[in-house]
Design a protein around this motif. Structure first.
Motif, PDB file in Angstrom:
ATOM      1  N   LEU A 122       1.581   4.658  -2.564  1.00 23.00           N
ATOM      2  CA  LEU A 122       1.269   5.699  -1.973  1.00 23.00           C
ATOM      3  C   LEU A 122       2.428   6.648  -2.006  1.00 23.00           C
ATOM      4  O   LEU A 122       2.372   7.845  -2.437  1.00 23.00           O
ATOM      5  N   GLN A 123       3.503   6.026  -1.787  1.00 18.65           N
ATOM      6  CA  GLN A 123       4.914   7.015  -1.911  1.00 18.65           C
ATOM      7  C   GLN A 123       5.163   7.329  -3.355  1.00 18.65           C
ATOM      8  O   GLN A 123       5.576   8.450  -3.792  1.00 18.65           O
ATOM      9  N   TRP A 124       5.058   6.229  -4.314  1.00 20.25           N
ATOM     10  CA  TRP A 124       5.144   6.265  -5.793  1.00 20.25           C
ATOM     11  C   TRP A 124       4.342   7.600  -6.332  1.00 20.25           C
ATOM     12  O   TRP A 124       4.945   8.246  -6.867  1.00 20.25           O
ATOM     13  N   LEU A 125       3.134   7.426  -5.903  1.00 25.87           N
ATOM     14  CA  LEU A 125       2.117   8.467  -6.432  1.00 25.87           C
ATOM     15  C   LEU A 125       2.470   9.815  -5.906  1.00 25.87           C
ATOM     16  O   LEU A 125       2.501  10.879  -6.587  1.00 25.87           O
ATOM     17  N   GLY A 126       2.707   9.806  -4.451  1.00 22.04           N
ATOM     18  CA  GLY A 126       2.797  11.256  -3.854  1.00 22.04           C
ATOM     19  C   GLY A 126       4.018  11.862  -4.260  1.00 22.04           C
ATOM     20  O   GLY A 126       4.214  13.038  -4.525  1.00 22.04           O
ATOM     21  N   ILE A 127       5.264  11.232  -4.399  1.00 20.15           N
ATOM     22  CA  ILE A 127       6.478  11.691  -4.517  1.00 20.15           C
ATOM     23  C   ILE A 127       6.660  12.014  -6.170  1.00 20.15           C
ATOM     24  O   ILE A 127       7.209  13.087  -6.380  1.00 20.15           O
ATOM     25  N   SER A 128       5.996  11.262  -6.892  1.00 17.99           N
ATOM     26  CA  SER A 128       5.791  11.779  -8.464  1.00 17.99           C
ATOM     27  C   SER A 128       5.278  12.922  -8.433  1.00 17.99           C
ATOM     28  O   SER A 128       5.635  13.923  -9.220  1.00 17.99           O
ATOM     29  N   LEU A 129       4.032  13.262  -7.784  1.00 18.41           N
ATOM     30  CA  LEU A 129       3.397  14.585  -7.994  1.00 18.41           C
ATOM     31  C   LEU A 129       4.330  15.639  -7.324  1.00 18.41           C
ATOM     32  O   LEU A 129       4.003  16.789  -7.859  1.00 18.41           O
ATOM     33  N   ILE A 130       4.902  15.487  -6.080  1.00 15.97           N
ATOM     34  CA  ILE A 130       5.500  16.418  -5.500  1.00 15.97           C
ATOM     35  C   ILE A 130       6.679  16.954  -6.599  1.00 15.97           C
ATOM     36  O   ILE A 130       7.060  17.864  -6.532  1.00 15.97           O
ATOM     37  N   ALA A 147      11.201  16.746  13.425  1.00 17.47           N
ATOM     38  CA  ALA A 147       9.890  17.222  14.111  1.00 17.47           C
ATOM     39  C   ALA A 147       8.603  17.303  13.238  1.00 17.47           C
ATOM     40  O   ALA A 147       7.671  16.506  13.684  1.00 17.47           O
ATOM     41  N   ILE A 148       8.945  17.725  12.103  1.00 16.84           N
ATOM     42  CA  ILE A 148       7.632  17.684  11.215  1.00 16.84           C
ATOM     43  C   ILE A 148       7.365  16.361  10.760  1.00 16.84           C
ATOM     44  O   ILE A 148       5.989  15.992  10.767  1.00 16.84           O
ATOM     45  N   CYS A 149       8.208  15.306  10.345  1.00 18.13           N
ATOM     46  CA  CYS A 149       7.796  14.035   9.893  1.00 18.13           C
ATOM     47  C   CYS A 149       7.151  13.515  11.221  1.00 18.13           C
ATOM     48  O   CYS A 149       6.144  12.581  11.100  1.00 18.13           O
ATOM     49  N   THR A 150       7.437  13.547  12.454  1.00 19.85           N
ATOM     50  CA  THR A 150       7.070  12.845  13.550  1.00 19.85           C
ATOM     51  C   THR A 150       5.522  13.521  13.921  1.00 19.85           C
ATOM     52  O   THR A 150       4.763  12.565  13.858  1.00 19.85           O
ATOM     53  N   LEU A 194       0.894  -1.216  -0.120  1.00 20.42           N
ATOM     54  CA  LEU A 194      -0.106   0.080  -0.101  1.00 20.42           C
ATOM     55  C   LEU A 194       0.877   1.362   0.158  1.00 20.42           C
ATOM     56  O   LEU A 194       0.613   2.024  -0.894  1.00 20.42           O
ATOM     57  N   TRP A 195       1.887   1.429   1.000  1.00 20.23           N
ATOM     58  CA  TRP A 195       2.544   2.565   0.971  1.00 20.23           C
ATOM     59  C   TRP A 195       3.671   2.604  -0.286  1.00 20.23           C
ATOM     60  O   TRP A 195       4.130   3.698  -0.403  1.00 20.23           O
ATOM     61  N   GLY A 196       4.014   1.567  -0.647  1.00 25.87           N
ATOM     62  CA  GLY A 196       4.888   1.429  -1.846  1.00 25.87           C
ATOM     63  C   GLY A 196       4.277   2.451  -2.935  1.00 25.87           C
ATOM     64  O   GLY A 196       4.723   3.279  -3.687  1.00 25.87           O
ATOM     65  N   THR A 247       6.616   4.831   7.317  1.00 24.66           N
ATOM     66  CA  THR A 247       5.525   5.092   5.870  1.00 24.66           C
ATOM     67  C   THR A 247       5.734   6.361   5.158  1.00 24.66           C
ATOM     68  O   THR A 247       5.379   6.385   4.188  1.00 24.66           O
ATOM     69  N   THR A 248       5.108   7.184   6.354  1.00 25.40           N
ATOM     70  CA  THR A 248       4.964   8.550   5.868  1.00 25.40           C
ATOM     71  C   THR A 248       6.002   9.652   5.714  1.00 25.40           C
ATOM     72  O   THR A 248       5.816  10.463   4.923  1.00 25.40           O
ATOM     73  N   HIS A 249       7.113   9.148   6.388  1.00 25.53           N
ATOM     74  CA  HIS A 249       8.191  10.534   6.452  1.00 25.53           C
ATOM     75  C   HIS A 249       8.863  10.695   5.120  1.00 25.53           C
ATOM     76  O   HIS A 249       9.198  11.627   4.713  1.00 25.53           O
ATOM     77  N   ARG A 250       8.942   9.634   4.121  1.00 30.74           N
ATOM     78  CA  ARG A 250       9.687  10.044   2.915  1.00 30.74           C
ATOM     79  C   ARG A 250       8.894  10.803   1.943  1.00 30.74           C
ATOM     80  O   ARG A 250       9.576  11.636   1.314  1.00 30.74           O
ATOM     81  N   ILE A 251       7.463  10.632   2.048  1.00 29.76           N
ATOM     82  CA  ILE A 251       6.756  11.755   1.319  1.00 29.76           C
ATOM     83  C   ILE A 251       7.180  13.316   1.934  1.00 29.76           C
ATOM     84  O   ILE A 251       7.113  13.872   1.116  1.00 29.76           O
ATOM     85  N   VAL A 252       6.914  13.260   3.005  1.00 30.81           N
ATOM     86  CA  VAL A 252       7.197  14.387   3.807  1.00 30.81           C
ATOM     87  C   VAL A 252       8.494  15.224   3.609  1.00 30.81           C
ATOM     88  O   VAL A 252       8.562  16.268   3.384  1.00 30.81           O
TER      89      VAL A 252
END
Length: 357
Positions: free
Chosen positions: A100-108, A322-325, A96-98, A282-287
């Motif tokens: 989500l990261q692919w879509l999220g980081i591509s858009l960013i 701090a932001i990622c946490t 799932l997060w693979g 799972t979330t920090h890499r996108i942030v």
């Protein structure tokens, strides 16, 4: 939760903090050294080198603790009862997060840095096609390779538990060999390199924990000095195995002693982070991708003064942490409240169907 579990949780919290700092550094500072000079360049390079030197203290103890915590599943729980929590649940989050990261980081990247050239095969998150994404995930070339490793390790160590000594000796040897002959894929290289630490925790963690608690540093100063000198010497010739093993012992001993000196608290920062490692991981890499590209864009456009730039370079990894946490913990809370925690746990119907097989 017992104190024993609390101080172990604190170690997990420290490890995930180091992982976030690692990704914060590699996505930000290497881009700066190309056009910064003087003291800013020195600060950027210092963070890069510090990141490299922290490697032996980051993932080995993380995997040792991960292995130690599933000893019961390895030894006493039947395969069919391990499918949900130890295999399917982790695989679900990985897949799932693979995506989500692919879509999220591509858009960013399209939004904040459309001209930035990425190697689409270097990370599944940078893939340009579904085939590239699937291939990178299969090779563990993903920022989520820790989850990939957890699934693979459990299968290996539960299957081979009757051959503990020869297998662990072989994996320790592989760790040394791979330092000189690495695999062509960085993710799989990391998976293979760290397998021995997970195995030590899963197969010998109870004995090693007892030995660690009983070991008195003051009574064995020569052993401590010799271990430090040998580990550093081997590390300098590209054999990090010994210093990684020493770091596991030292970190666990430090947190154990601190726990005995001052009782660990459930509301402590490291305990909260350690309890939510998957959410932050799972979330920090996108942030981080969004934060680094935005900040780099502001610097390149000259919107940041020299004094502010220097301040940013000094503290950026800690601000990023701090932001990622905060965002990771917040998204986990939202997932539980609004989506039945489906972003971090398989939907109930899928879990039920898996258990029924």
């Amino acid at each position: 939760m017992k104190n024993k579990q609390l101080w172990i949780n604190h170690i997990k919290g420290l490890c995930i903090c180091l992982v976030v700092i690692y990704h914060s550094v590699i996505t930000f500072y290497p881009h700066l050294v190309q056009f910064q000079t003087g003291f800013p360049e020195y600060v950027a390079k210092s963070w890069i080198y510090l990141n490299l030197y922290l490697a032996p203290f980051r993932m080995p103890v993380f995997f040792f603790i991960s292995g130690f915590l599933i000893t019961r599943y390895i030894d006493a729980v039947q395969w069919r009862d391990c499918v949900d929590k130890r295999l399917w649940n982790i695989f679900y989050v990985l897949l799932l997060w693979g995506v989500l990261q692919w879509l999220g980081i591509s858009l960013i990247n399209q939004w904040l840095a459309p001209d930035l050239v990425r190697n689409p095969t270097s990370n599944a998150a940078y893939s340009e096609t579904l085939i590239q994404f699937a291939t990178s995930m299969a090779k563990a070339s993903t920022s989520l390779w820790y989850l990939y490793a957890l699934v693979l390790y459990f299968l290996v160590f539960k299957s081979l538990r009757q051959f503990r000594v020869p297998v662990i000796l072989m994996l320790l040897a592989v760790n040394v060999v791979i330092s000189f002959a690495p695999l062509p894929w960085w993710g799989m290289n990391s998976v293979v390199r760290n397998m021995c630490y997970y195995g030590l925790g899963a197969w010998f963690g109870t004995q090693l924990m007892t030995a660690m608690k009983e070991f008195n540093l003051r009574q064995h100063p020569l052993i401590c000095v010799a271990a430090a000198l040998v580990s550093v010497a081997l590390y300098l010739v590209n054999v990090p195995l010994v210093i990684s093993l020493v770091s596991i012992f030292v970190i666990m001993k430090l947190f154990y002693v601190l726990d005995n000196w001052r009782e660990s608290r459930a509301d402590a920062f490291l305990n909260i982070v350690g309890t939510n490692t998957i959410a932050i991981y799972t979330t920090h890499r996108i942030v981080i991708e969004a934060l680094s590209l935005f900040t780099l864009g502001q610097i390149s456009a000259g919107r940041i003064s020299d004094n502010l730039l220097l301040a940013i370079l000094m503290v950026y990894p800690f601000v990023s942490l701090a932001i990622c946490t905060v965002l990771g913990l917040g998204f986990r809370k939202l997932s539980r409240a609004a989506f039945g925690d489906m972003f971090f746990s398989p939907p109930a119907k899928l879990v039920t169907a898996t258990q029924a097989r």
